[in-house]
Design a protein around this motif. Structure first.
Motif, PDB file in Angstrom:
ATOM      1  N   PRO A  15     -11.089   1.886   2.432  1.00 31.57           N
ATOM      2  CA  PRO A  15     -10.240   2.624   3.376  1.00 31.57           C
ATOM      3  C   PRO A  15      -8.796   2.759   2.888  1.00 31.57           C
ATOM      4  O   PRO A  15      -8.137   3.757   3.177  1.00 31.57           O
ATOM      5  N   ASP A  16      -8.328   1.774   2.094  1.00 27.93           N
ATOM      6  CA  ASP A  16      -6.961   1.847   1.585  1.00 27.93           C
ATOM      7  C   ASP A  16      -6.792   2.983   0.587  1.00 27.93           C
ATOM      8  O   ASP A  16      -5.681   3.376   0.268  1.00 27.93           O
ATOM      9  N   HIS A  17      -7.901   3.464   0.062  1.00 31.90           N
ATOM     10  CA  HIS A  17      -7.811   4.411  -1.047  1.00 31.90           C
ATOM     11  C   HIS A  17      -7.982   5.860  -0.621  1.00 31.90           C
ATOM     12  O   HIS A  17      -7.870   6.756  -1.438  1.00 31.90           O
ATOM     13  N   THR A  18      -8.276   6.088   0.680  1.00 27.86           N
ATOM     14  CA  THR A  18      -8.544   7.466   1.109  1.00 27.86           C
ATOM     15  C   THR A  18      -7.404   8.401   0.737  1.00 27.86           C
ATOM     16  O   THR A  18      -7.625   9.466   0.168  1.00 27.86           O
ATOM     17  N   ASN A  19      -6.169   7.976   1.046  1.00 28.01           N
ATOM     18  CA  ASN A  19      -5.017   8.828   0.752  1.00 28.01           C
ATOM     19  C   ASN A  19      -4.846   9.027  -0.738  1.00 28.01           C
ATOM     20  O   ASN A  19      -4.525  10.133  -1.190  1.00 28.01           O
ATOM     21  N   ASN A  20      -5.052   7.958  -1.520  1.00 28.00           N
ATOM     22  CA  ASN A  20      -4.901   8.069  -2.968  1.00 28.00           C
ATOM     23  C   ASN A  20      -5.895   9.066  -3.544  1.00 28.00           C
ATOM     24  O   ASN A  20      -5.553   9.880  -4.399  1.00 28.00           O
ATOM     25  N   ILE A  21      -7.146   9.008  -3.050  1.00 27.90           N
ATOM     26  CA  ILE A  21      -8.185   9.907  -3.557  1.00 27.90           C
ATOM     27  C   ILE A  21      -7.849  11.352  -3.190  1.00 27.90           C
ATOM     28  O   ILE A  21      -7.982  12.261  -4.008  1.00 27.90           O
ATOM     29  N   LEU A  48       6.150  -4.420 -10.353  1.00 30.79           N
ATOM     30  CA  LEU A  48       5.163  -4.609 -11.424  1.00 30.79           C
ATOM     31  C   LEU A  48       3.930  -3.738 -11.203  1.00 30.79           C
ATOM     32  O   LEU A  48       3.375  -3.171 -12.146  1.00 30.79           O
ATOM     33  N   LEU A  49       3.539  -3.612  -9.927  1.00 31.67           N
ATOM     34  CA  LEU A  49       2.390  -2.758  -9.598  1.00 31.67           C
ATOM     35  C   LEU A  49       2.685  -1.323 -10.020  1.00 31.67           C
ATOM     36  O   LEU A  49       1.849  -0.656 -10.648  1.00 31.67           O
ATOM     37  N   CYS A  50       3.903  -0.838  -9.710  1.00 30.70           N
ATOM     38  CA  CYS A  50       4.290   0.523 -10.099  1.00 30.70           C
ATOM     39  C   CYS A  50       4.289   0.654 -11.615  1.00 30.70           C
ATOM     40  O   CYS A  50       3.815   1.648 -12.160  1.00 30.70           O
ATOM     41  N   PHE A  51       4.813  -0.366 -12.305  1.00 32.04           N
ATOM     42  CA  PHE A  51       4.853  -0.282 -13.760  1.00 32.04           C
ATOM     43  C   PHE A  51       3.447  -0.171 -14.332  1.00 32.04           C
ATOM     44  O   PHE A  51       3.173   0.653 -15.207  1.00 32.04           O
ATOM     45  N   ILE A  86       0.842  -1.202   0.000  1.00 25.73           N
ATOM     46  CA  ILE A  86       0.000   0.000   0.000  1.00 25.73           C
ATOM     47  C   ILE A  86       0.878   1.252   0.000  1.00 25.73           C
ATOM     48  O   ILE A  86       0.632   2.217  -0.724  1.00 25.73           O
ATOM     49  N   VAL A  87       1.934   1.224   0.837  1.00 29.64           N
ATOM     50  CA  VAL A  87       2.796   2.400   0.957  1.00 29.64           C
ATOM     51  C   VAL A  87       3.517   2.673  -0.358  1.00 29.64           C
ATOM     52  O   VAL A  87       3.575   3.810  -0.828  1.00 29.64           O
ATOM     53  N   VAL A  88       4.034   1.601  -0.987  1.00 33.15           N
ATOM     54  CA  VAL A  88       4.750   1.764  -2.259  1.00 33.15           C
ATOM     55  C   VAL A  88       3.810   2.319  -3.325  1.00 33.15           C
ATOM     56  O   VAL A  88       4.151   3.258  -4.048  1.00 33.15           O
ATOM     57  N   ALA A  89       2.607   1.745  -3.394  1.00 27.97           N
ATOM     58  CA  ALA A  89       1.665   2.219  -4.415  1.00 27.97           C
ATOM     59  C   ALA A  89       1.314   3.682  -4.175  1.00 27.97           C
ATOM     60  O   ALA A  89       1.205   4.470  -5.125  1.00 27.97           O
ATOM     61  N   TYR A  90       1.182   4.078  -2.904  1.00 22.56           N
ATOM     62  CA  TYR A  90       0.855   5.468  -2.593  1.00 22.56           C
ATOM     63  C   TYR A  90       1.988   6.401  -3.026  1.00 22.56           C
ATOM     64  O   TYR A  90       1.761   7.430  -3.664  1.00 22.56           O
TER      65      TYR A  90
END
Lengths: 207, 121
Positions: B81-87, A180-183, A26-30
Motif C-alpha cells: 500500500p505504501d507503494h501505490t503512489n510511487n507506482i 541517506l534514503l534519498c541518496f 514515506i512522504v520524503v521518499a515519494y
C-alpha cells in the motif's frame, strides 16, 4: 497463527484506515521519487535528440569507430557493483550500524570514481582523435547525453562525501537516515539511466 | 512479531516507522540478475547468436528486463500500500518518456522521408 498475530493484523488495518498523514519517511521518499522521475524525463529528451542525430556523422567517425566495448563493460560493472554496495550501506544505516555504513560507503565512492575516470579518459581520447563535440551532430548529442549522466555521477559522489560527513558528525538520526534514503534512490536511478545509455548508445552502435 | 508490536506503539502520525523490505539477500539476488542481463546484452550485441536484424529488439528487451530488476531489487518498488503512489508516478513518467522518445523518432523520421533532395553544393 496465534491470537496475538491476528490482533496485530487487525490493529494494523485500523492503523491504516485512520492513521492521518503518512510517516515523514514515506512522504520524503515519494517527493524525491517525483524529482528522480522528472530527471529521467529530462534524460528522455537527450535520448530522443541522440536517437534522431545518431546517423548524422557529417563524414566524421561513427560510433563503431570510436567506442571500446571492453571499456563500456568495465564502466557498467563499476556502476552496478557500486549500486550494490550503496544498497548494503543503506541497509546497515537502517539497522543503525554506522561503522558498517562507512565500510560500504568506501567501495561505493571508489567504484563511482573509477566509472568517472574511465568515462573522462574515453572523452579525452575521443577529443584527441579530433572527434570532439563540435565534429558532428552525432558527437554533439553523444557528449551531451553521456556527459549529462557523468555530471550526475559527479554530483552523486560529492553528495556521498557529504553524507559520510553527516553520519560521522551527527550519527544516524532520523533526518540523516532520510537523506541517506534519498541518496541511495538517486544512485540506483543513475544506474537505470546508464542501462539506457549502454544499450541505446554503445551496444546498438557496435553490434 | 517485533515489527507488529512496534506498529502498535506508533500511533502518532508522522513518526518514523521502519519496516524495511530490503535485505542483503534481495540486493545480492538483484546484483546477480543484473550482471546476467548485462553480460547477455554484450554477448547479444557482439555475436550472431540472435538473428542479426533482431538484435536491436533483443537488446531493448534485455535492457527493459534489467531496469525491472533494478526497480524491484534495488529501489524496492513493490505492490504494498505504501507503494501505490510511487507506482502511479512511475507509470506517468514512463508514459512521458515513451511519448518524448517515440514521438521524436517518429516525427523526425517522417520529416526526413518527406524531405525533397537537397541541392549539392
Amino acid at each position: 497463527m496465534t491470537t496475538a498475530t491476528i490482533e496485530a493484523a487487525s490493529n494494523r488495518l485500523a492503523h491504516q484506515r485512520d492513521s492521518g498523514p503518512a510517516p515523514t519517511r514515506i512522504v520524503v521518499a515519494y517527493g524525491f521519487w517525483i524529482f528522480i522521475l522528472s530527471d529521467i524525463v529530462m534524460f528522455s529528451a537527450l535520448f530522443a535528440a541522440y536517437a534522431v542525430l545518431a546517423g548524422n556523422t557529417a563524414g566524421g567517425p561513427t560510433g563503431a569507430d570510436l567506442f571500446n566495448v571492453r571499456n563500456v563493460f568495465l564502466m557498467t560493472m563499476c556502476l552496478l557493483v557500486s549500486s550494490y554496495t550503496c544498497g548494503l550501506g543503506a541497509l546497515s544505516a537502517e539497522q543503525r550500524k554506522p561503522e558498517r555504513f562507512l565500510i560500504f560507503a568506501a567501495p561505493t565512492f571508489v567504484l563511482g570514481a573509477a566509472f568517472l575516470f574511465l568515462e573522462i579518459s574515453e572523452f579525452v581520447g575521443m577529443i584527441d582523435k579530433g572527434a570532439g563535440p563540435s565534429r558532428s551532430a552525432f558527437l554533439s548529442a553523444f557528449f551531451t547525453l553521456v556527459g549529462m549522466h557523468g555530471a550526475h555521477v559527479s554530483a552523486g559522489l560529492i553528495w556521498l562525501i557529504y553524507m559520510v560527513a553527516q553520519v560521522v558528525a551527527k550519527g544516524l538520526r532520523a533526518a540523516v537516515l532520510r537523506r541517506l534514503l534519498c541518496f541511495s534512490l538517486f544512485w540506483h536511478a543513475l544506474d537505470i539511466v546508464w542501462i539506457g545509455v549502454m544499450t541505446l548508445v554503445y551496444l546498438m552502435e557496435v553490434q | 512479531m517485533d515489527g507488529d508490536d512496534r506498529l502498535l506503539d506508533d500511533r502518532t502520525p508522522g513518526v518514523e516507522e521502519h519496516e524495511s523490505t530490503a535485505s542483503v539477500l534481495s540486493y545480492t539476488v538483484g546484483l546477480g540478475l543484473a550482471i546476467v542481463a548485462t553480460i547477455a546484452s554484450f554477448i547479444v550485441a557482439q555475436t550472431n547468436l540472435l538473428w542479426p536484424p533482431g538484435i536491436p529488439v533483443g537488446l531493448i528487451v534485455l535492457a527493459l528486463a534489467q531496469i525491472g530488476v533494478h526497480l524491484v531489487f534495488f529501489l524496492h518498488l513493490g505492490s504494498g500500500p505504501d507503494h501505490t503512489n510511487n507506482i502511479l508516478a512511475l507509470a506517468f513518467g514512463v508514459l512521458i518518456v515513451f511519448l518524448v522518445i517515440g514521438g521524436s523518432i517518429w516525427i523526425i523520421a517522417n520529416l526526413n522521408a518527406n524531405m525533397t533532395a537537397m541541392p549539392t553544393h
